[in-house]
Design an enzyme around this catalytic site. Structure first.
Site, PDB file in Angstrom:
ATOM      1  N   LYS A  45      -5.528 -20.027  -3.369  1.00  0.00           N
ATOM      2  CA  LYS A  45      -4.076 -20.169  -3.248  1.00  0.00           C
ATOM      3  C   LYS A  45      -3.623 -19.669  -1.874  1.00  0.00           C
ATOM      4  O   LYS A  45      -3.676 -18.476  -1.595  1.00  0.00           O
ATOM      5  CB  LYS A  45      -3.330 -19.384  -4.320  1.00  0.00           C
ATOM      6  CG  LYS A  45      -1.837 -19.747  -4.318  1.00  0.00           C
ATOM      7  CD  LYS A  45      -0.971 -18.751  -5.052  1.00  0.00           C
ATOM      8  CE  LYS A  45      -0.521 -17.596  -4.193  1.00  0.00           C
ATOM      9  NZ  LYS A  45       0.435 -17.944  -3.125  1.00  0.00           N
TER      10      LYS A  45
ATOM     11  N   GLU B 263      -8.364  -6.699   0.294  1.00  0.00           N
ATOM     12  CA  GLU B 263      -8.146  -6.395   1.710  1.00  0.00           C
ATOM     13  C   GLU B 263      -6.646  -6.238   1.851  1.00  0.00           C
ATOM     14  O   GLU B 263      -5.895  -7.218   1.809  1.00  0.00           O
ATOM     15  CB  GLU B 263      -8.706  -7.528   2.565  1.00  0.00           C
ATOM     16  CG  GLU B 263      -9.102  -7.087   3.952  1.00  0.00           C
ATOM     17  CD  GLU B 263      -7.936  -7.148   4.898  1.00  0.00           C
ATOM     18  OE1 GLU B 263      -7.188  -6.144   4.950  1.00  0.00           O
ATOM     19  OE2 GLU B 263      -7.769  -8.163   5.554  1.00  0.00           O
TER      20      GLU B 263
ATOM     21  N   GLU C 227       3.864   0.581   6.337  1.00  0.00           N
ATOM     22  CA  GLU C 227       3.423  -0.582   7.088  1.00  0.00           C
ATOM     23  C   GLU C 227       4.626  -1.487   7.347  1.00  0.00           C
ATOM     24  O   GLU C 227       5.304  -1.916   6.415  1.00  0.00           O
ATOM     25  CB  GLU C 227       2.361  -1.339   6.291  1.00  0.00           C
ATOM     26  CG  GLU C 227       1.818  -2.535   7.049  1.00  0.00           C
ATOM     27  CD  GLU C 227       0.722  -3.266   6.277  1.00  0.00           C
ATOM     28  OE1 GLU C 227       0.837  -3.406   5.052  1.00  0.00           O
ATOM     29  OE2 GLU C 227      -0.253  -3.695   6.928  1.00  0.00           O
TER      30      GLU C 227
ATOM     31  N   CYS D  33      -2.802  -6.853   9.381  1.00  0.00           N
ATOM     32  CA  CYS D  33      -3.006  -5.688   8.531  1.00  0.00           C
ATOM     33  C   CYS D  33      -3.688  -4.553   9.281  1.00  0.00           C
ATOM     34  O   CYS D  33      -3.482  -3.389   8.979  1.00  0.00           O
ATOM     35  CB  CYS D  33      -3.797  -6.071   7.284  1.00  0.00           C
ATOM     36  SG  CYS D  33      -5.217  -7.095   7.659  1.00  0.00           S
TER      37      CYS D  33
END
Lengths: 482, 302
Positions: free
Chosen positions: A184, A258, A389, A292
């Site tokens: 996806k 991840e 983040e 990331c």
């Protein structure tokens, strides 16, 4: 006219044909979603609607998983590794052949500069397939026992920051090891995955080996929850990663995650400053900071802090922000309105909590989603912008005095994906690397990726590794999951 | 490749290929001016191949040495891609290889077709090793002290390869490809009586992206050429696969010759037969036979 003005150099978009609408790629063909739901994907640089894309529901997911199961049991699993290898080599070659088409489409759908999609995303994706192609017939020699076995059907959910590259990171090792895939892509960036489906037609990959179901978060949740899934690979936010880990607890599904990061880029006073400034810029402004492993916290030794920040600001003033299709653009568009809203909110928190905000003067386009390269100084470890983040072009600068303090500050986060160390002293690099709780440590460089090099995080940045020999392990049955 | 020419009405006489040496990317005749007759298994004339000399061998070593630094300096990814490209072009020349293998080895076209398929797949198998062999054969060594310690395989340099005498394509590919993977360059002595696939392979190499000099191919008498290569001071290693079953050759004598410069020697697997080349190798041992292990130490500390 400043010495850094350039004439426009737009890449042509005529190389790619975008259909007005796309179905789901299941069992080797495009099909309409069972309930007919569609959503739109837009060019974040212009807000132009690029295409209508199908939203997969329960019925569609079930069809895709069953197709993948059938393909795994009847074709892909029994196929000798040497034959699987040749399909993967084909895919690698086709990606390289159609690289310009993929690069343009990626930039249109994602907003990243064409220079990056052309020079990083697409060639690295092709290289990833090439690398894992070579493993398909060598699994006996990879160190995971004799005749290691695939799990079966893998559900793979990928993010919007590197749509094609993350697809490659997921599909290549899964197929090399004999798994089949239901993938996806992210809701805001489905187009390169759908073009990849056309590439699979050219490769004559057997139907059902790769299935691509588009949709948003609910589609992903349904896919992950489907009882026919054996293995899950997820790249995305830590919040969603935790939810997946909780949901599969007690089942026989295995997962690799991840997730997010808040990487420290640590600069010692003996570092070559010009080279380090380039590394800092690459670390946080590459892909608009939507990475990331971005070096979002600059830890700079106190004695050189002022000099480094001055030179960093000088350098940022030369960055070209704007049309991602322009070959001279350094910083493109933010991927979505929602992401822009998040970056804006966190940056405002930075100011509100007392940090000093700075951005170079730059004219942002009126249409589209834009955020200027931003630096915060006077940041303390307690500030929101030093902890959360941001996933945008926002750098927080902190200082330290001793190596021990640098290590303590760098590790003072629930994340542990990456870290950077800048110093001329080799022994210090290795001393730091021993102590940093991060899956990747870059020394005197940053944001380097290679198919042969394992990538993945410590702590809440996830578990499992992608890339390299290590990247095979999550796709092979381990004793405890027999 | 010879087929029966018909000179009677209306049938065309085919144009035959001149089989030459392959040295430094060029196709010279032997400097000695000599050739020898190559016949099919059934005795019919196939071609006159170059009868390579000592001077040809020395020229080939010079070319291989000149190419070695650049080939080893390419990234492993690049070498993998270049070698994979060779497989693509091998596949494209399938018909020619089938004809040569079938005639030279005296097997049916169907069987020869299987041999060519296996050879292409073997080449692909080795191409894939280029960026993996260091991951399997290298190591991070946990020494008892504050040191980073890393071992990696590196190419040994110029490798002389005596190609198998019987398996003229699959055996040839099985010994040549592993030498190239890590960045060695090769001087290959083809099968003495079945040299044609080796020369056709060099035509493939010449038109792929393999830099000139990386592979050099000599045809001729193994007994004449091999001792010069075994004793050559600028050759780092020698694969004696083709010393078994070669007329007038004892591999032990070549190994003794190689000792003079402490060459790495890979002995033939068997004295009076060839191994089953159709079996997929059970590991990268042939690659590692032509590598050196380099270990790097670096202190850790603030």
């Amino acid at each position: 006219m400043s010495p850094f003005e350039y004439a426009p150099a737009p890449e042509s978009r005529s190389v790619v044909d975008i259909a007005s609408s796309y179905g789901l790629f299941i069992d080797g063909e495009f099909v309409d979603p069972a309930d007919g739901t569609m959503f739109k994907t837009v060019n974040p640089a212009t807000e132009e609607v690029l295409a209508d894309v199908a939203e997969a529901g329960e019925t569609d997911i079930d069809r895709a998983v069953r197709a993948a199961r059938r393909a795994q049991e009847t074709v892909w699993g029994p196929m000798p590794g040497s034959e699987r290898a040749k399909y993967l080599f084909r895919i690698a070659r086709l990606l390289a052949e159609r690289s310009r088409e993929f690069a343009v489409l990626e930039t249109l759908d994602n907003g990243k500069p064409i220079r990056e999609s052309r020079d990083v995303d697409v060639p690295t994706a092709a290289a990833h397939f090439f690398y894992y192609a070579g493993w398909a017939d060598k699994l006996d020699h990879a160190g995971f026992g004799v005749a290691p076995r695939p799990h079966g059907v893998a559900a793979q959910v990928i993010p919007w920051n590197f749509p094609l590259l993350m697809l490659a990171w997921k599909i290549a090792p899964a197929l090399a090891t004999g798994n089949t895939v239901v993938l996806k892509p992210a809701e805001t960036t489905p187009l390169s995955a759908l073009l990849f489906a056309d590439l699979l037609r050219q490769a004559e990959l057997p139907p059902g080996v790769v299935n691509i179901v588009t949709g948003a978060r609910e589609t992903g949740a349904m896919l992950v929850a489907h009882p026919g899934i054996d293995k899950i690979a997820f790249t995305g936010s830590t919040a969603v990663g935790k939810r997946i880990a909780r949901e599969i607890a007690g089942t026989r599904k295995t997962v690799t995650l991840e997730l997010g990061g808040k990487a420290a880029n640590i600069l010692f006073d003996d570092a070559p400053i010009d080279q380090a400034v380039e590394g800092i810029v690459n670390g946080i402004y590459f892909n608009q900071g939507q990475v990331c492993c971005a070096g979002s916290r600059l830890l700079v030794q106190e004695s050189v802090a002022d000099e480094v920040v001055d030179r960093l600001k000088e350098r940022l003033a030369t960055l070209r922000v704007g049309d991602p299709m322009d070959k001279n653009t350094d910083v493109g568009a933010i991927n979505s309105a929602a992401q822009l809203e998040r970056i804006t909110r966190l940056a405002e928190a930075g100011t509100a909590e007392g940090a000093t905000r700075w951005s170079p003067a730059c004219d942002l386009p009126e249409q589209g989603y834009w955020f200027p390269p931003t630096v915060f100084t006077d940041v303390s470890a307690a500030h929101t912008i030093a902890r959360e983040e941001i996933f945008g072009p926002v750098l927080s600068v902190l200082t330290f005095r001793t190596p021990d303090e640098a290590v303590a500050k760098a590790n003072n986060t629930p994340y542990g994906l990456s870290a950077g160390v800048w110093t001329e002293k080799g022994s210090r690099i290795l001393w730091m690397a021993d102590r940093l709780k991060a899956g990747v440590v870059w020394a005197n460089t940053f944001n380097r990726f290679d198919p042969t090099s394992p990538f993945g995080g410590y702590k809440e940045s996830g578990h499992g590794r992608e890339g390299g020999r290590h990247g095979l392990a999550p796709y092979l049955v381990d004793g405890s999951t027999d | 490749m010879a087929t029966t020419p018909t000179t009677s009405t209306g049938t065309r006489v085919d144009v035959r290929k001149t089989y030459k040496l392959f040295i430094g990317g060029a196709f010279p005749r032997s400097e000695s001016g000599r050739t020898y007759e190559v016949t099919a298994a059934d005795g019919r004339f196939l071609a006159n191949a170059a009868l390579g000399s000592r001077k040809d061998a020395r020229d080939a070593v010079v070319a291989a040495r000149a190419a070695q630094k650049g080939w080893a300096g390419a990234t492993a990814y690049n070498r993998g891609q270049v070698l994979y490209r060779v497989a693509e072009l091998l596949e494209g020349r399938r018909a020619q290889f089938v004809e040569e293998v079938s005639a030279g080895e005296g097997i049916s076209r169907g069987d020869a077709d299987d041999v060519v398929s296996a050879a292409v797949d073997r080449w692909v198998w080795y191409a894939g090793w280029a960026d993996k062999v260091a991951q399997v054969a290298g190591s991070a060594n946990p020494v008892a002290g504050p040191y980073f310690n890393l071992s990696v395989p590196e190419p040994t340099g110029v490798v002389a390869v005596l190609a198998p005498q019987r398996s003229s394509l699959l055996g040839l590919v099985s010994v040549l490809a592993p030498v190239l993977v890590t960045g060695n360059t090769a001087v290959l002595v083809s099968s003495e009586r079945r040299p044609l696939p080796a020369i056709t392979l060099s035509e493939v190499l010449a038109t792929s992206d393999v830099p000139k000099g990386v592979v050099n191919v000599l045809t001729g008498r193994t007994a004449e050429i091999a001792p010069h290569l075994a004793g050559h001071l600028d050759v780092n290693a020698i694969d004696l696969a083709g010393a078994a079953l070669a007329d007038g050759v004892t591999w032990g004598a070549l190994e003794a010759e190689a000792a003079g410069s402490i060459k790495r020697v890979r002995r033939p697997a068997l004295d009076d037969a060839e191994p089953d080349w159709t079996a997929v190798p059970d590991g990268p041992r042939r690659i590692l036979a032509f590598t050196e292990t380099k270990t790097v130490w670096h202190p850790k500390g603030v």
